[in-house]
Scaffold this motif. Structure first.
Motif, PDB file in Angstrom:
ATOM      1  N   ASN A  40      27.818   6.867  -1.380  1.00  0.00           N
ATOM      2  CA  ASN A  40      28.185   5.762  -0.811  1.00  0.00           C
ATOM      3  C   ASN A  40      29.005   4.847  -2.061  1.00  0.00           C
ATOM      4  OD1 ASN A  40      27.475   5.905   1.871  1.00  0.00           O
ATOM      5  ND2 ASN A  40      25.440   5.558   0.951  1.00  0.00           N
TER       6      ASN A  40
ATOM      7  N   ARG B 123      25.018   6.203   9.925  1.00  0.00           N
ATOM      8  CA  ARG B 123      25.742   4.943  10.082  1.00  0.00           C
ATOM      9  C   ARG B 123      26.700   4.410   8.904  1.00  0.00           C
ATOM     10  NH1 ARG B 123      25.158   0.026  13.513  1.00  0.00           N
ATOM     11  NH2 ARG B 123      23.684   1.011  14.282  1.00  0.00           N
ATOM     12  N   ASP B 124      26.227   4.714   7.578  1.00  0.00           N
ATOM     13  CA  ASP B 124      26.849   4.185   6.747  1.00  0.00           C
ATOM     14  C   ASP B 124      28.050   5.260   6.212  1.00  0.00           C
ATOM     15  OD1 ASP B 124      25.383   6.279   5.564  1.00  0.00           O
ATOM     16  OD2 ASP B 124      24.362   5.179   3.902  1.00  0.00           O
TER      17      ASP B 124
ATOM     18  N   TRP C 268      30.121   6.335   8.257  1.00  0.00           N
ATOM     19  CA  TRP C 268      31.355   5.707   9.122  1.00  0.00           C
ATOM     20  C   TRP C 268      32.082   4.730   8.297  1.00  0.00           C
ATOM     21  CZ3 TRP C 268      33.726   8.869  12.480  1.00  0.00           C
ATOM     22  CH2 TRP C 268      32.969   9.818  12.996  1.00  0.00           C
ATOM     23  N   LYS C 269      31.578   4.121   7.353  1.00  0.00           N
ATOM     24  CA  LYS C 269      32.176   3.260   6.609  1.00  0.00           C
ATOM     25  C   LYS C 269      33.567   3.610   5.957  1.00  0.00           C
ATOM     26  CE  LYS C 269      28.035   0.675   4.824  1.00  0.00           C
ATOM     27  NZ  LYS C 269      27.464   0.434   3.544  1.00  0.00           N
TER      28      LYS C 269
ATOM     29  N   HIS D 124      38.363   0.907  14.167  1.00  0.00           N
ATOM     30  CA  HIS D 124      37.024   0.276  14.495  1.00  0.00           C
ATOM     31  C   HIS D 124      36.854  -0.174  15.707  1.00  0.00           C
ATOM     32  CE1 HIS D 124      35.613  -0.464   9.927  1.00  0.00           C
ATOM     33  NE2 HIS D 124      36.026   1.011  10.241  1.00  0.00           N
TER      34      HIS D 124
ATOM     35  N   SER E 146      19.809   2.904   9.086  1.00  0.00           N
ATOM     36  CA  SER E 146      20.165   1.533   8.704  1.00  0.00           C
ATOM     37  C   SER E 146      20.760   0.780   9.933  1.00  0.00           C
ATOM     38  CB  SER E 146      21.198   1.555   7.680  1.00  0.00           C
ATOM     39  OG  SER E 146      21.933   0.138   7.700  1.00  0.00           O
TER      40      SER E 146
ATOM     41  N   GLU F 105      22.576  -1.707   9.558  1.00  0.00           N
ATOM     42  CA  GLU F 105      23.989  -2.550   8.964  1.00  0.00           C
ATOM     43  C   GLU F 105      25.009  -2.331   9.859  1.00  0.00           C
ATOM     44  OE1 GLU F 105      26.930  -2.529   5.197  1.00  0.00           O
ATOM     45  OE2 GLU F 105      25.418  -0.957   5.221  1.00  0.00           O
ATOM     46  N   ASP F 106      25.646  -3.831  10.049  1.00  0.00           N
ATOM     47  CA  ASP F 106      26.946  -3.786  11.116  1.00  0.00           C
ATOM     48  C   ASP F 106      28.184  -3.420  10.076  1.00  0.00           C
ATOM     49  OD1 ASP F 106      28.879  -4.502  12.688  1.00  0.00           O
ATOM     50  OD2 ASP F 106      28.455  -6.768  12.843  1.00  0.00           O
ATOM     51  N   ILE F 107      28.747  -2.408  10.667  1.00  0.00           N
ATOM     52  CA  ILE F 107      29.897  -1.735   9.758  1.00  0.00           C
ATOM     53  C   ILE F 107      31.182  -1.916  10.648  1.00  0.00           C
ATOM     54  CG2 ILE F 107      28.592  -0.071   8.598  1.00  0.00           C
ATOM     55  CD1 ILE F 107      29.769   1.821  10.181  1.00  0.00           C
TER      56      ILE F 107
END
Length: 225
Positions: A7, A47-48, A50-51, A58, A76, A78-80
């Motif tokens: 990341n 999830r991360d 897909w950042k 999106h 996570s 986290e809202d990405i």
């Protein structure tokens, strides 16, 4: 030895992952040329990860991340900026989903971790069945550096020798462990060759990710249909 952070935008792992999204975004462009919204099943993903996707997608995608119960618990929240649902399931056997249930199935560095070769065959078959398009990436067996441990040639050793190595000393990023834990570690990481991947996924387009002229990773995808 510390494993590089995938990341970290300055790391080689991050840059190579971002470069792979050329294939993912190509498939998304095909899908979104025919409909307003695309559905993706990410088998064994995070999830991360897909950042890395271009933000222009999106609002036009929904991702379902399918994972084991243990891995879902670590996920996570986290809202990405992408609509993401996380579900518990087995990527090698997905009777809960019909043929072509998703516009795309996606798998990044997962098939080498599912277990025996029959499990790999199950993941490949389900990836092809459930997605109208698919993308799968996995490290290349014939690349000299073992990517999970950061040590050259260790994945080419016979399994009894690898068991001895892991239970006797640190192997790169992996710490020395008991013989029982080494058995689990060996079963959990079986790197795939191009020949095997072609056999498992014969209807896809097979590409390679290069590193200093060598085929570091194997990529196979099928266009949207």
């Amino acid at each position: 030895m510390q494993r590089p952070d995938a990341n970290d935008p300055t790391s080689i792992r991050y840059k190579m992952r971002r470069a792979r999204f050329v294939w993912v975004e190509k498939l998304l462009d095909q899908i979104l040329a025919t409909k307003d919204h695309a559905t993706i099943l990410d088998i064994g993903g995070r999830r991360d990860y897909w950042k890395l996707l271009d933000p222009k997608y999106h609002d036009r995608i929904t991702i379902t991340i399918l994972n084991t119960e243990e891995d879902v618990g670590k996920e996570s929240v986290e809202d990405i900026g992408i609509k993401i649902e996380t579900v518990v399931g087995d990527g090698t056997h997905m009777p809960e989903y019909g043929d072509g249930s998703f516009d795309m199935t996606h798998s990044n560095s997962v098939i080498e971790h599912v277990g025996l070769y029959r499990d790999m065959a199950g993941l490949a078959a389900e990836t092809m069945r459930v997605g109208r398009a698919y993308y799968l990436q996995t490290p290349n067996f014939w690349f000299p550096l073992e990517p999970h441990y950061g040590v050259p040639f260790v994945h080419w050793l016979p399994e009894p020798t690898r068991l001895w190595c892991h239970s006797t000393f640190n192997v790169g990023f992996a710490r020395k462990c008991s013989f029982e834990d080494a058995l689990v570690r060996i079963d959990h990481t079986r790197i795939v060759s191009r020949r095997l991947l072609r056999h498992l996924m014969p209807d896809g387009v097979h590409e390679s990710e290069k590193f200093f002229g060598l085929n570091k990773s194997l990529i196979v995808y099928r266009d949207y249909r």
